[in-house]
Design a protein around this motif. Structure first.
Motif, PDB file in Angstrom:
ATOM      1  N   SER A  84      32.454  40.823  35.630  1.00  0.00           N
ATOM      2  CA  SER A  84      33.515  41.218  36.547  1.00  0.00           C
ATOM      3  C   SER A  84      33.632  40.215  37.684  1.00  0.00           C
ATOM      4  CB  SER A  84      33.239  42.612  37.122  1.00  0.00           C
ATOM      5  OG  SER A  84      32.079  42.600  37.945  1.00  0.00           O
ATOM      6  N   ILE A  85      34.743  40.268  38.386  1.00  0.00           N
ATOM      7  CA  ILE A  85      34.950  39.453  39.575  1.00  0.00           C
ATOM      8  C   ILE A  85      35.764  40.273  40.573  1.00  0.00           C
ATOM      9  CG2 ILE A  85      37.076  38.394  38.666  1.00  0.00           C
ATOM     10  CD1 ILE A  85      36.240  35.818  40.149  1.00  0.00           C
ATOM     11  N   SER A  86      35.486  40.101  41.846  1.00  0.00           N
ATOM     12  CA  SER A  86      36.182  40.876  42.874  1.00  0.00           C
ATOM     13  C   SER A  86      36.672  39.954  43.980  1.00  0.00           C
ATOM     14  CB  SER A  86      35.258  41.952  43.457  1.00  0.00           C
ATOM     15  OG  SER A  86      34.107  41.353  44.046  1.00  0.00           O
ATOM     16  N   ALA A  87      37.602  40.459  44.768  1.00  0.00           N
ATOM     17  CA  ALA A  87      38.157  39.677  45.878  1.00  0.00           C
ATOM     18  C   ALA A  87      38.825  40.614  46.862  1.00  0.00           C
ATOM     19  CB  ALA A  87      39.168  38.654  45.360  1.00  0.00           C
ATOM     20  N   ARG A  88      38.977  40.145  48.087  1.00  0.00           N
ATOM     21  CA  ARG A  88      39.788  40.865  49.068  1.00  0.00           C
ATOM     22  C   ARG A  88      41.248  40.622  48.740  1.00  0.00           C
ATOM     23  NH1 ARG A  88      38.241  44.499  52.947  1.00  0.00           N
ATOM     24  NH2 ARG A  88      39.713  43.594  54.441  1.00  0.00           N
ATOM     25  N   LEU A  89      42.062  41.646  48.872  1.00  0.00           N
ATOM     26  CA  LEU A  89      43.501  41.468  48.702  1.00  0.00           C
ATOM     27  C   LEU A  89      44.044  40.768  49.943  1.00  0.00           C
ATOM     28  CD1 LEU A  89      44.383  44.985  47.276  1.00  0.00           C
ATOM     29  CD2 LEU A  89      44.554  42.824  46.046  1.00  0.00           C
ATOM     30  N   PRO A  90      44.721  39.623  49.783  1.00  0.00           N
ATOM     31  CA  PRO A  90      45.178  38.862  50.955  1.00  0.00           C
ATOM     32  C   PRO A  90      46.053  39.668  51.911  1.00  0.00           C
ATOM     33  CG  PRO A  90      45.385  37.550  48.956  1.00  0.00           C
ATOM     34  CD  PRO A  90      45.034  38.939  48.523  1.00  0.00           C
ATOM     35  N   LEU A  91      46.885  40.546  51.362  1.00  0.00           N
ATOM     36  CA  LEU A  91      47.805  41.324  52.195  1.00  0.00           C
ATOM     37  C   LEU A  91      47.417  42.795  52.252  1.00  0.00           C
ATOM     38  CD1 LEU A  91      50.398  41.134  53.873  1.00  0.00           C
ATOM     39  CD2 LEU A  91      51.704  41.520  51.782  1.00  0.00           C
ATOM     40  N   LYS A 345      39.135  35.380  24.411  1.00  0.00           N
ATOM     41  CA  LYS A 345      38.466  34.122  24.754  1.00  0.00           C
ATOM     42  C   LYS A 345      39.081  33.497  26.002  1.00  0.00           C
ATOM     43  CE  LYS A 345      36.792  32.834  20.144  1.00  0.00           C
ATOM     44  NZ  LYS A 345      36.844  31.812  19.050  1.00  0.00           N
ATOM     45  N   ALA A 346      40.422  33.527  26.083  1.00  0.00           N
ATOM     46  CA  ALA A 346      41.100  32.947  27.247  1.00  0.00           C
ATOM     47  C   ALA A 346      40.763  33.718  28.517  1.00  0.00           C
ATOM     48  CB  ALA A 346      42.610  32.949  27.023  1.00  0.00           C
ATOM     49  N   SER A 347      40.729  35.041  28.428  1.00  0.00           N
ATOM     50  CA  SER A 347      40.403  35.829  29.618  1.00  0.00           C
ATOM     51  C   SER A 347      38.948  35.628  30.025  1.00  0.00           C
ATOM     52  CB  SER A 347      40.683  37.316  29.378  1.00  0.00           C
ATOM     53  OG  SER A 347      39.897  37.829  28.334  1.00  0.00           O
ATOM     54  N   SER A 348      38.063  35.448  29.023  1.00  0.00           N
ATOM     55  CA  SER A 348      36.649  35.201  29.327  1.00  0.00           C
ATOM     56  C   SER A 348      36.468  33.868  30.039  1.00  0.00           C
ATOM     57  CB  SER A 348      35.828  35.220  28.040  1.00  0.00           C
ATOM     58  OG  SER A 348      34.475  34.943  28.300  1.00  0.00           O
ATOM     59  N   LEU A 349      37.143  32.830  29.534  1.00  0.00           N
ATOM     60  CA  LEU A 349      37.057  31.514  30.174  1.00  0.00           C
ATOM     61  C   LEU A 349      37.669  31.547  31.575  1.00  0.00           C
ATOM     62  CD1 LEU A 349      37.967  29.196  27.155  1.00  0.00           C
ATOM     63  CD2 LEU A 349      35.741  29.337  28.316  1.00  0.00           C
ATOM     64  N   SER A 350      38.762  32.281  31.737  1.00  0.00           N
ATOM     65  CA  SER A 350      39.417  32.372  33.042  1.00  0.00           C
ATOM     66  C   SER A 350      38.512  33.046  34.057  1.00  0.00           C
ATOM     67  CB  SER A 350      40.731  33.149  32.925  1.00  0.00           C
ATOM     68  OG  SER A 350      41.639  32.475  32.103  1.00  0.00           O
ATOM     69  N   LEU A 351      37.845  34.110  33.629  1.00  0.00           N
ATOM     70  CA  LEU A 351      36.940  34.807  34.542  1.00  0.00           C
ATOM     71  C   LEU A 351      35.801  33.891  34.964  1.00  0.00           C
ATOM     72  CD1 LEU A 351      35.915  38.481  34.345  1.00  0.00           C
ATOM     73  CD2 LEU A 351      34.151  36.766  34.736  1.00  0.00           C
ATOM     74  N   LYS A 355      35.034  32.507  38.785  1.00  0.00           N
ATOM     75  CA  LYS A 355      33.746  32.696  39.444  1.00  0.00           C
ATOM     76  C   LYS A 355      33.236  31.379  40.051  1.00  0.00           C
ATOM     77  CE  LYS A 355      31.614  36.737  37.275  1.00  0.00           C
ATOM     78  NZ  LYS A 355      31.090  37.275  38.535  1.00  0.00           N
ATOM     79  N   LEU A 356      33.575  30.279  39.386  1.00  0.00           N
ATOM     80  CA  LEU A 356      33.140  28.973  39.893  1.00  0.00           C
ATOM     81  C   LEU A 356      33.933  28.571  41.141  1.00  0.00           C
ATOM     82  CD1 LEU A 356      32.785  26.983  36.538  1.00  0.00           C
ATOM     83  CD2 LEU A 356      30.932  27.781  38.034  1.00  0.00           C
ATOM     84  N   ILE A 357      35.199  28.984  41.194  1.00  0.00           N
ATOM     85  CA  ILE A 357      36.052  28.654  42.348  1.00  0.00           C
ATOM     86  C   ILE A 357      36.642  29.967  42.874  1.00  0.00           C
ATOM     87  CG2 ILE A 357      37.924  27.192  43.194  1.00  0.00           C
ATOM     88  CD1 ILE A 357      37.657  25.535  40.657  1.00  0.00           C
ATOM     89  N   PRO A 358      35.896  30.720  43.675  1.00  0.00           N
ATOM     90  CA  PRO A 358      36.310  32.061  44.103  1.00  0.00           C
ATOM     91  C   PRO A 358      37.670  32.115  44.812  1.00  0.00           C
ATOM     92  CG  PRO A 358      34.011  31.664  44.635  1.00  0.00           C
ATOM     93  CD  PRO A 358      34.576  30.359  44.205  1.00  0.00           C
ATOM     94  N   GLY A 359      38.036  31.033  45.478  1.00  0.00           N
ATOM     95  CA  GLY A 359      39.295  31.040  46.213  1.00  0.00           C
ATOM     96  C   GLY A 359      40.526  31.099  45.334  1.00  0.00           C
ATOM     97  N   LEU A 360      40.359  30.841  44.031  1.00  0.00           N
ATOM     98  CA  LEU A 360      41.513  30.840  43.137  1.00  0.00           C
ATOM     99  C   LEU A 360      42.077  32.240  42.897  1.00  0.00           C
ATOM    100  CD1 LEU A 360      40.727  28.236  40.338  1.00  0.00           C
ATOM    101  CD2 LEU A 360      42.470  28.112  42.119  1.00  0.00           C
ATOM    102  N   LEU A 361      41.230  33.256  42.890  1.00  0.00           N
ATOM    103  CA  LEU A 361      41.711  34.606  42.629  1.00  0.00           C
ATOM    104  C   LEU A 361      42.623  35.107  43.757  1.00  0.00           C
ATOM    105  CD1 LEU A 361      41.850  37.034  40.824  1.00  0.00           C
ATOM    106  CD2 LEU A 361      39.655  37.824  41.758  1.00  0.00           C
ATOM    107  N   PRO A 362      42.226  35.001  45.030  1.00  0.00           N
ATOM    108  CA  PRO A 362      43.162  35.384  46.101  1.00  0.00           C
ATOM    109  C   PRO A 362      44.439  34.546  46.077  1.00  0.00           C
ATOM    110  CG  PRO A 362      40.937  35.221  46.959  1.00  0.00           C
ATOM    111  CD  PRO A 362      40.905  34.671  45.570  1.00  0.00           C
TER     112      PRO A 362
END
Length: 381
Positions: A84-91, A345-351, A355-362
């Motif tokens: 899993s991966i989590s993030a703050r919602l920007p807005l 596979k694509a969603s696994s690689l994306s996750l 995780k390597l670049i956390p700023g991408l999710l926000p």
């Protein structure tokens, strides 16, 4: 023969139709809103709303937090393999059931003077000096202009020969409310084979579950219950939620024939709003906000036209340009994300990459949401 006339005809009493109706009625215009189904009613919907539309809703007289809305500030994405991966919602945003939102907006619309016509519209068209709508009992209504806000697909799309209506729509969706333990600050997105399920709190301690899946995967199962128990529960985080919550509906409500194809925001001089103008993949979590924001855009341009500030041609051009500027990027990013989610596979690689670049999710979340605008800007084109 024209039996009834008004400044604006609005076809459809969902979020977009109700908000536009209230806005225009507050400005002093005669509004007829056509909605054959009674309020209140449950609809298949993710029930998370971005804060970008909060000032506009308050300007219409509706504060969601007066009706039990839950503030949401965090996002979680889980994969079937358990990661899993989590993030703050920007807005940030809030959770409130479609049932409650529509009922309260309906009451505000009636108070504002919107006239509701409880007959189904079977045909709409443009006239040299306006638009007309014909109902199932043969009545004809005339408006100086009109809004189409009748939802994802309708017989009216066939009558207008809209291109998307003849193409295969390979998605279905379902929703239910449940009780149990769930972080009230969280909107979660759980991936499974052929789809994903969003989970978030709404009013009265309820939890909203809403999933979308390809029909190709769903049709392999006997019914919704089997699909939920086998496919949704294949995600361990989602299985835990399903095991620990109690469904409050007798059975999930569902819809089919969901299309994410492009739709022109203007058809035959009608301004299309909400899902009638374009449907964003629910994984972007922002369909309700888009419907409300499109109502704001349409009402702003219509008020300028009805005051005589702009021509009918400018009304159409301005609305289409503003709509595309506001939503085209969101829709494009939603489609990209949906394609990724559709392949394990694509969603696994994306996750793994996120995780390597956390700023991408926000960053991605910002691309599928608008910006928080001061109240007065919602009334400007």
């Amino acid at each position: 023969m024209r039996t009834t006339q008004a400044d604006v005809l609005i076809i459809g009493g969902g979020l977009a139709g109700l908000c536009a109706g209230i806005d225009l009625a507050h400005a002093g215009y005669e509004v007829l809103l056509f909605e054959p189904k009674a309020y209140p009613r449950h609809k298949v919907c993710g029930e998370y709303i971005s804060n970008e539309v909060l000032p506009y809703l308050k300007s219409l007289g509706f504060d969601p937090f007066d009706h039990g809305a839950v503030a949401i500030s965090n996002f979680l994405w889980t994969h079937p393999d358990g990661r899993s991966i989590s993030a703050r919602l920007p807005l940030g945003g809030f959770g409130l059931s479609r049932y409650t939102v529509e009922l309260e907006l309906f009451n505000l619309a009636k108070e504002a003077g919107v006239v509701f016509i409880t007959e189904a519209v079977v045909a709409i068209q443009s006239e040299p000096d306006g638009v007309t709508a014909k109902t199932s009992n043969g009545k004809l209504f005339y408006g100086r202009t009109g809004i189409g806000a009748y939802g994802k697909r309708s017989v009216l799309d066939k009558k207008l020969a809209r291109e998307f209506i003849d193409e295969k729509a390979n998605f279905m969706a379902a929703k239910w409310h449940a009780r149990g333990s769930f972080d009230a600050t969280l909107v979660a997105l759980h991936n499974f084979k052929g789809g994903y399920c969003g989970v978030s709190r709404v009013e009265d301690g309820l939890i909203n579950f809403c999933f979308i899946a390809t029909y190709d995967v769903f049709k392999k199962h006997k019914n919704l219950k089997e699909f939920i128990n086998l496919e949704l529960a294949s995600n361990p985080a989602l299985k835990e939620l399903l095991d620990q919550t109690d469904m409050q509906f007798e059975q999930p409500i569902s819809i089919a024939q969901i299309s994410f194809k492009d739709k022109p925001p203007v058809e035959a001089h009608w301004l299309m709003c909400g899902d009638t103008a374009g449907l964003i993949h629910p994984l972007s979590g922002n369909g309700m906000s888009m419907a409300i924001r499109s109502a704001s855009l349409a009402a702003s341009e219509l008020k300028a036209f009805l005051k005589g500030t702009i021509s009918r041609k400018s009304l159409m051009v301005n609305y289409e340009n503003h709509w595309k500027s506001e939503f085209n990027k969101r829709l494009r990013m939603g489609r990209i994300a949906a394609r990724v989610f559709a392949h394990p596979k694509a969603s696994s690689l994306s996750l793994q990459f996120l995780k390597l670049i956390p700023g991408l999710l926000p960053f991605f979340i910002r691309q599928t949401h608008g910006k928080l605008k001061p109240k007065h800007l919602h009334n400007e084109a």
